[in-house]
Design a protein around this motif. Sequence first.
Motif, mmCIF file in Angstrom:
data_model
loop_
_atom_site.group_PDB
_atom_site.id
_atom_site.type_symbol
_atom_site.label_atom_id
_atom_site.label_comp_id
_atom_site.label_asym_id
_atom_site.label_seq_id
_atom_site.Cartn_x
_atom_site.Cartn_y
_atom_site.Cartn_z
ATOM 1 N N ARG A 5 69.059 -41.257 40.427
ATOM 2 C CA ARG A 5 70.128 -40.265 40.610
ATOM 3 C C ARG A 5 70.013 -39.571 41.972
ATOM 4 O O ARG A 5 71.018 -39.293 42.629
ATOM 5 C CB ARG A 5 70.093 -39.238 39.488
ATOM 6 N N GLN A 6 68.782 -39.302 42.390
ATOM 7 C CA GLN A 6 68.563 -38.613 43.657
ATOM 8 C C GLN A 6 68.801 -39.501 44.872
ATOM 9 O O GLN A 6 68.773 -39.026 46.005
ATOM 10 C CB GLN A 6 67.146 -38.040 43.689
ATOM 11 N N LYS A 63 71.561 -40.789 45.609
ATOM 12 C CA LYS A 63 72.956 -40.612 46.014
ATOM 13 C C LYS A 63 73.048 -40.316 47.507
ATOM 14 O O LYS A 63 72.401 -39.399 48.025
ATOM 15 C CB LYS A 63 73.577 -39.452 45.226
ATOM 16 N N GLY A 64 73.833 -41.126 48.219
ATOM 17 C CA GLY A 64 74.069 -40.888 49.628
ATOM 18 C C GLY A 64 72.936 -41.296 50.542
ATOM 19 O O GLY A 64 73.012 -41.067 51.750
ATOM 20 N N ASP A 66 80.785 -38.961 35.052
ATOM 21 C CA ASP A 66 79.812 -38.256 35.893
ATOM 22 C C ASP A 66 79.498 -36.879 35.319
ATOM 23 O O ASP A 66 78.328 -36.500 35.151
ATOM 24 C CB ASP A 66 80.380 -38.130 37.308
ATOM 25 N N ALA A 81 74.239 -42.802 36.853
ATOM 26 C CA ALA A 81 74.864 -43.711 37.812
ATOM 27 C C ALA A 81 76.055 -44.351 37.129
ATOM 28 O O ALA A 81 76.142 -44.360 35.895
ATOM 29 C CB ALA A 81 73.880 -44.775 38.295
ATOM 30 N N THR A 131 83.214 -42.680 45.042
ATOM 31 C CA THR A 131 81.872 -42.429 45.570
ATOM 32 C C THR A 131 81.772 -41.037 46.174
ATOM 33 O O THR A 131 80.759 -40.352 46.014
ATOM 34 C CB THR A 131 81.509 -43.508 46.612
ATOM 35 N N CYS A 164 76.845 -38.511 40.919
ATOM 36 C CA CYS A 164 75.856 -39.570 40.681
ATOM 37 C C CYS A 164 76.184 -40.794 41.534
ATOM 38 O O CYS A 164 77.312 -40.949 42.014
ATOM 39 C CB CYS A 164 75.797 -39.918 39.198
ATOM 40 N N PRO A 165 75.214 -41.673 41.738
ATOM 41 C CA PRO A 165 75.457 -42.869 42.553
ATOM 42 C C PRO A 165 76.469 -43.809 41.920
ATOM 43 O O PRO A 165 76.519 -43.967 40.697
ATOM 44 C CB PRO A 165 74.080 -43.541 42.612
ATOM 45 N N THR A 166 77.265 -44.437 42.765
ATOM 46 C CA THR A 166 78.153 -45.513 42.328
ATOM 47 C C THR A 166 77.492 -46.844 42.673
ATOM 48 O O THR A 166 76.923 -47.002 43.754
ATOM 49 C CB THR A 166 79.524 -45.439 43.017
ATOM 50 N N CYS A 208 79.863 -47.946 48.472
ATOM 51 C CA CYS A 208 79.251 -47.446 47.243
ATOM 52 C C CYS A 208 77.767 -47.172 47.496
ATOM 53 O O CYS A 208 77.177 -47.648 48.462
ATOM 54 C CB CYS A 208 79.408 -48.462 46.112
ATOM 55 N N ASP A 209 77.164 -46.414 46.580
ATOM 56 C CA ASP A 209 75.756 -46.038 46.744
ATOM 57 C C ASP A 209 74.800 -47.175 46.425
ATOM 58 O O ASP A 209 73.579 -47.041 46.621
ATOM 59 C CB ASP A 209 75.441 -44.835 45.845
#
Length: 294
Positions: free
Chosen positions: A29-30, A32-33, A190, A196, A211, A216-218, A227-228
């Motif tokens: 989860r962390q 993301k980005g 989300d 995710a 995204t 949360c990440p995609t 996407c993530d």
Amino acid sequence: MSTFTIDTSTSRATPTPAPMKRLTVPAIRQAKGKAPLVMLTAYSIRMAQILDPHCDMLLVGDSLGQVIYGLPSTIPVSLDMMCAHGAAVVRGSYHALVVIDMPFGSYEESPEQAFRSAARVLKETGAAAVKLEGGEAMAETVAFLSARGIPVMGHVGLTPQAVNALGGYGARGRSDAEQAKLLRDAIAIDQAGAFAIVVEGVLEPIAVEMTHKIACPTIGIGASAACDGQVLVIDDMLGMFDRVPRFVKKFADLSSQIDAAVRQYAEDVRDRAFPTLDQTYQPKHPSNGLGKAE
């Protein structure tokens, strides 16, 4: 984080793994980005062992219905199938987070049904999380599971379990109304607590907007490089099938290599060129032909 060890003395299927911490749901989860997450499907212990060092997540997808069992869709896949293959993938991995698909009919009826099914999956396999398909209609279920300690990966866009309702496997988001619905679906899952979300088969601008709009990440598949992370069916990207979705890049052509190897094996057998002395067991001393050394 947790570590995973396997018995390395039992068979060729359990080589000694390199020491490594298994990734956790919070770690995913962390992400993301940050650096894109790498995810592939796996259905067996040996494939899990090969993929594990390179992947952040391994998905035991209900795509095994088609890839392994030759079924016409994912709909006939059972919990028994998912548990059996999921346990094998967990045994074969020690680094990647293992996520297991909830098969059709195992979670849609109610959050309580979903909890019973997910609890069984996690107990029998040792996996860290489950994945389920659906948008706004499944948000209550995602929240119910998440609140009770079951990490959930969502799946929106082209959802294969809904192929009958969708009318096929075409890309989603071609109308304004459908685009708005896809965004609502992603936001709802989300906010319900998914760690995710797989975004499959949607027009790229929608995947990019999703995204940016969710926390949360995609994980894209037929979506966007923005996407993530990305996921593909392992047999598709290794070139095991001639026909694959347009969003698949074949990184190998294993079907041709396997065909050539088996053809050579068949020729050697028929020519009595295999096995040779190198592949047979010979007596240490000359024999009289009755099994006793002279």
